[in-house]
Design an enzyme around this catalytic site. Structure first.
Site: not given
Ligand code: LM2
Ligand code: CA
Length: 473
Positions: A126, A176, A185, A215, A219, A241
């Site tokens: 995505n 989305q 995105d 994943d 979206h 998902e």
């Molecule tokens: C998912 N499924 O739809 C995954 O199962 C989930 O674990 C992912 O989030 C999310 N979607 C994106 O693929 C994880 C995590 C987030 C993290 C993202 C990206 O839960 O906390 O975000 O991966 O690494 C992190 C930071 C967030 C920041 C982002 C971008 O926590 O604060 O946003 O990176 O730098 C500004």
């Molecule tokens: Ca999207």
């Protein structure tokens, strides 16, 4: 659409060490003439496991116990950093990551296939990275909207919310086409973007991958997901998902034309039932209108164990019983989970020089409050029950017995399970069962072979918050 996972492994079953016991003269060693073919049924998500460790688990644990498939963490190049979630910020589609190399990935798939275990990859398609720029773990330079040789600015959505992020989950277009946590995105509706994604998925299929977790499928438009997976070589298993949110315009049912979906509502419901003790209610659980054949059920995954929307290893007894129910009921294809202990939800798996170090499983039940970074390998506690599930197949519950906070039932005529949801009182009901007369071992405690079925009756003692599972091998 859904592929039937796995293969028939009667030979392995015939060698099963236990259940019924070796003492049972009528069933010793070889399967009885009416012994069924077992079909591996249960999968496991091995969260942040490096490829070499997955390979070993397939060979030593998953294959011999009739697990059907393993669900991996993302394999593509990602941003640098110690946190686990760097895996979800792709930088290129090279198969070089903190979990291993392309060669290691290939060896892992071969080892799992040799063990009879299918491999499901986590496809992050995505979006790309959520940071301004940098260099990925395999050396690819990038900025937020520019991934040289792969995607440029015109390949991304630029939506018009104030933050550029999704702000309103009641607005399908925002869900989305806006950014999820600042993650760039992709325009998954564009042919050129789809082509790149399909090439990546084809590469994985070429290495033997059997299926994909899509994943953040919610979206992407369901029609985008469908168009992409239809172009992929072969007929891989697809599990989208799509987290169910009540009243939202995008629902898991929308993605059933593209394949299967994860059953988040089931996970939340089973997590709610166990603490209340009414374990018999698990027999009636379904996830909205998702048919059993397209539902991938679970108790926890890497997100819900962190956001506490479901039970997890942090609730030892309840989590145990929820996992038992997951495998015991006929709805869906169960996916167990193996992760590591954490106190900081961002903390990555144990690593050195940016690479996750080999998994070393804690002794089952040895530690009540594991140190952060301890590999828990929770799925191993259900290895026997995975065999039970392979044997009972899709047979419906029969001879259902329920009293207070306990429930027991047969699944067809090849397996029985008794589950005690009372946290203080043991039970010892005498049950009516379809199981043939004989001496059986407990699939959840393979050393306990004390269970005698005589004339269609069996007395089972079940301690608080545990279960006893018997089956015909
Ligand atoms: C998912 N499924 O739809 C995954 O199962 C989930 O674990 C992912 O989030 C999310 N979607 C994106 O693929 C994880 C995590 C987030 C993290 C993202 C990206 O839960 O906390 O975000 O991966 O690494 C992190 C930071 C967030 C920041 C982002 C971008 O926590 O604060 O946003 O990176 O730098 C500004
Ligand atoms: Ca999207």
């Amino acid at each position: 659409m859904r592929r039937v996972l796995g293969i028939v492994v009667t030979a392995v079953l015939a060698l099963a060490a236990c259940s019924p016991a070796a003492e049972a003269p009528d069933r010793q060693g070889t399967p009885s003439p009416e012994a069924p073919n077992a079909t591996p049924h249960v999968g496991v998500q091995l969260f942040q496991w490096p490829w070499a460790s997955v390979a070993r688990e397939c060979t030593e644990v998953l294959g011999p116990n009739q697990f059907a498939f393993v669900l991996l963490s993302p394999a593509q190049e990602h941003i640098q950093g110690d946190q686990w979630w760097t895996s979800y910020q792709p930088v290129s589609y090279q198969l070089e990551s903190k979990l291993g190399t392309r060669a290691g990935f290939q060896q892992m798939v071969a080892a799992c296939h040799d063990a009879g275990v299918e491999v499901v990859a986590d496809a992050v398609i995505n979006h790309m990275a959520g940071i301004d720029g940098g260099t990925g773990v395999a050396g690819s330079a990038f900025t937020h909207y520019d991934y040289p040789g792969l995607y440029a600015d015109a390949d991304f959505h630029h939506c018009d919310t104030a933050s550029g992020d999704i702000e309103n989950y009641l607005d399908q277009q925002q869900i989305q086409e806006c950014e999820l946590s600042n993650l760039a995105d992709l325009r998954t509706e564009d042919a050129a973007v789809r082509e790149k994604i399909v090439a990546y998925l084809d590469d994985l299929v070429g290495l033997g991958v059997d299926g994909f977790r899509i994943d953040a499928a919610k979206h992407m438009r369901a029609s985008d997901v469908q168009a992409i997976v239809e172009q992929v070589d072969g007929d891989p298993l697809i599990i989208s998902e799509v987290i169910r949110g009540s009243g939202e315009p995008v629902q898991p049912e929308d993605y059933l034309d593209a394949g299967s979906v994860f059953a988040f509502q089931f996970a939340k419901d089973v997590s709610g039932i166990v603490p209340g003790g009414a374990v018999y209610r698990a027999l009636d659980l379904v996830d909205g209108d998702v048919p059993s054949e397209q539902a991938y059920t679970f108790v926890t995954n890497h997100d819900t164990e962190r956001n506490r929307q479901t039970l997890s290893y942090k609730d030892p007894d309840k989590y145990h019983l929820a996992n038992v129910l997951l495998l015991a009921v006929p709805y869906g294809t169960p996916v167990l989970y193996g992760g590591y202990a954490f106190s900081d939800p961002d903390a990555g798996a144990p690593q050195a020089d940016g690479v996750v170090t080999p998994v070393d499983c804690a002794e089952p039940g040895a530690i009540e409050y594991p140190e952060p970074g301890t590999w828990l390998c929770q799925h191993r506690a259900y290895a026997g029950l995975a065999q039970w599930a392979a044997v009972v197949g899709d047979a419906e519950p029969q001879n259902v017995w329920q009293e207070g906070y306990a429930v027991a039932f047969d699944r067809g005529s090849l397996g029985l399970i008794a589950i005690n949801g009372n946290s203080t009182k043991a039970i010892e009901p005498e049950l009516t069962t379809n199981l043939p007369d004989g001496t059986y071992c407990d699939a959840l405690a393979p050393d306990d072979c004390s269970h005698e079925v005589r004339d269609g009756r069996v007395k089972v003692a079940v301690a608080p918050m545990t279960a006893v599972a018997l089956y015909v091998p």
